[in-house]
Design a protein around this motif. Structure first.
Motif, short mmCIF file in Angstrom:
data_model
loop_
_atom_site.label_atom_id
_atom_site.label_comp_id
_atom_site.label_asym_id
_atom_site.label_seq_id
_atom_site.Cartn_x
_atom_site.Cartn_y
_atom_site.Cartn_z
N PRO A 82 -6.19 7.95 0.41
CA PRO A 82 -6.08 6.57 0.89
C PRO A 82 -7.35 5.75 0.68
CG PRO A 82 -5.00 8.01 2.43
CD PRO A 82 -5.67 8.91 1.42
N ILE A 99 -10.48 1.15 -0.73
CA ILE A 99 -9.14 1.47 -0.22
C ILE A 99 -8.17 1.49 -1.40
CG2 ILE A 99 -7.26 0.71 1.28
CD1 ILE A 99 -9.44 -0.66 3.01
N LEU A 111 -4.91 1.04 -2.95
CA LEU A 111 -3.57 0.46 -2.87
C LEU A 111 -3.00 0.31 -4.28
CD1 LEU A 111 -3.94 -2.31 -0.12
CD2 LEU A 111 -3.02 -0.01 0.11
N GLY A 115 1.23 11.24 -0.42
CA GLY A 115 -0.14 11.65 -0.14
C GLY A 115 -0.40 13.12 -0.38
N ASN A 158 4.63 2.27 6.37
CA ASN A 158 3.38 1.68 5.88
C ASN A 158 3.66 0.53 4.92
OD1 ASN A 158 1.66 3.31 7.36
ND2 ASN A 158 1.35 4.80 5.72
N VAL A 167 1.57 1.98 -1.27
CA VAL A 167 1.00 2.70 -0.14
C VAL A 167 1.35 4.19 -0.21
CG1 VAL A 167 1.00 0.72 1.42
CG2 VAL A 167 3.03 2.19 1.27
N MET A 168 0.65 4.95 0.62
CA MET A 168 0.90 6.38 0.77
C MET A 168 1.30 6.65 2.22
SD MET A 168 -2.55 7.84 -1.04
CE MET A 168 -3.41 6.83 -2.25
N THR A 177 -0.05 8.80 3.88
CA THR A 177 -1.30 9.20 4.54
C THR A 177 -2.23 8.02 4.84
OG1 THR A 177 -2.01 9.82 2.31
CG2 THR A 177 -1.35 11.59 3.78
N HIS A 178 -1.84 6.79 4.48
CA HIS A 178 -2.61 5.64 4.94
C HIS A 178 -2.45 5.51 6.46
CE1 HIS A 178 -2.69 3.85 0.75
NE2 HIS A 178 -3.92 3.63 1.17
N ASP A 179 -3.55 5.25 7.17
CA ASP A 179 -3.42 4.98 8.61
C ASP A 179 -3.55 3.48 8.85
OD1 ASP A 179 -6.18 4.41 8.49
OD2 ASP A 179 -6.74 6.38 9.23
N THR A 228 -6.93 1.61 8.26
CA THR A 228 -7.22 1.41 6.83
C THR A 228 -6.41 0.25 6.27
OG1 THR A 228 -7.74 3.76 6.55
CG2 THR A 228 -7.24 2.51 4.56
#
Length: 420
Positions: free
Chosen positions: A41, A51, A53, A60, A311, A386-387, A389-391, A394
């Protein structure tokens, strides 16, 4: 004496070369940027954290220890390469396991694994089709589909993206061509982020005696309860004749697959030149793919599918709230919105896309840029993705950078296309 022209002259005259050189001189070239670590991410790219994107690592899994272990185990058992084609000495037990698992996941009789996704489309279309056949294809279809059609020498009748009225007209014309008819559409369109209206496409195709192939490259491992793609999402798997998938998106590796009836897959296995005359993928790639497929098919996979789509919805809503024109959303027949991991931001002119990209890149966000001819003239866009695993922190930071980049860009260059 006849003068012979220099076949290399086109390399000097290519219209994009001056633009490429100008963008490079201005430090605004959005292509060929160098990664210095794994695609996570947040990545390390050219000396700074940014980041990410702009990756197709939707679940992820490129950083997942089980996937990396699958690659290590294959490397230790089979070495660094297989030094031959699948047809000869390049098939290993992992290929057989992977094909069996993919066919079961996608609900087909059989599946055939290729070294790359591009070769999967090239090998299927270039073999199944012939000069007497006609392909009806969406204008947004991936380039590998068009390359496969060119290889086959079949007639191409393209229709404007997702325009079903034009689709039916092309099919009517294809019937008059004689020969077989194959409809080829993407499940999820890689730049637009929307989906093909598969139920309607299949119904119309059936009325004209056409077969249907769906490229699930950006849908496999994302859409549908099993993650088996757009065909599953729409409940039409049993009415799609052939499906393609890639391993370089959700499955965290590299390669491709064609899934369908046993007779067609067997034919491709012994007749597809791109399959027969290409060296088999390195064992580590096959091992990583198999591990990723098994994660996707586990209960954890469903959690990952939900997370990546949550996400994507969050990023889309945030961009729209900032005034960006985030496009590409589709709907199920009952009106339910379909979310995909691809969130395109329409910018307009090519130069606007490049300079907005640079503002984002310098501030710490990497996105992809699509300019003509990848998109229609005046339709340049930033392709964000997006993934799982992006929080949220972020993504929130990325949206802050988008807001800042928009303010500075519009202060200097005027307004960008706004949300509808």
């Amino acid at each position: 004496m006849t003068r012979v022209s220099d076949v290399f002259q086109k390399a000097r005259d290519f219209e994009r070369i001056p633009q490429l050189n100008a963008a490079r001189a201005a430090g605004a070239l959005p292509y060929f940027r160098v990664l210095e670590g794994p695609t996570l991410p947040v990545v390390h790219m050219e000396g700074a954290d940014r980041i990410m994107l702009g990756s197709n690592n939707y679940l992820g899994l490129t950083g997942d220890e089980r996937v990396k272990q699958g690659a290590r185990d294959a490397l230790e058992r089979y070495g660094t390469g297989l030094t031959g084609s699948r047809f000869l000495n390049g098939t290993i037990g992992l290929h057989v396991e992977l094909e069996r698992e993919l066919a079961d996941w996608m609900g087909t009789e059989d599946a055939l694994v290729f070294t790359t996704g591009h070769q999967a489309n090239l090998g299927a279309l270039g073999t199944i089709l012939g000069p007497g056949d006609t392909v009806v294809a969406d204008s947004g279809d991936h380039a590998s589909i068009l390359d496969g059609i060119l290889l086959s020498q079949a007639k191409l009748r393209a229709f404007r993206h997702n325009r079903l009225d034009l689709f039916e007209k092309r099919l009517a014309a294809a019937e008059r061509d004689g020969g077989g008819i194959l409809v080829v559409v993407d499940g999820v369109y890689s730049m637009e982020g929307d989906v093909a209206p598969l139920p309607e496409i299949i119904e119309i195709a059936a009325r004209h005696g056409a077969r249907v192939m769906v490229d699930e490259a950006h849908a496999l491992g994302v859409l549908g309860p099993r993650g088996a793609g757009a065909s599953e999402l729409f409940g039409v798997e049993d009415r799609v004749d052939l499906r393609m998938g890639t391993f370089s998106k959700s499955l965290a590796s590299c390669g491709g697959v064609i899934a369908g009836s046993a007779e067609v897959i067997e034919y491709l296995r012994i007749a597809s030149r791109p399959f027969i005359f290409t060296a088999s993928a390195v064992p580590a790639a096959v091992g990583a793919t198999l591990a990723a497929v098994r994660i996707a098919r586990s209960p954890e996979g469903r959690e990952l599918f939900a997370r990546v789509l949550e996400n994507a919805a969050y990023l889309r809503a945030g961009l729209i709230a900032l005034g960006f024109q985030a496009t590409g959303q589709s709907h199920l027949p009952d009106g339910t919105p379909i979310v995909t991991p691809v969130v395109p931001v329409t910018v307009g002119e090519d130069w606007k896309a490049v300079f907005l990209w640079k503002a984002l890149y310098d501030a710490g966000v990497f996105v992809n840029v699509a300019i003509h001819p990848a998109v229609p003239p005046g339709g340049a866009l930033l392709r964000t993705s997006v993934m799982a695993t992006h929080d949220r922190p972020t993504l929130d930071r990325a949206l802050e950078i988008f807001a800042s980049a928009k303010r500075s860009f519009e202060a200097e260059h005027g307004p960008l296309p706004s949300a509808a």
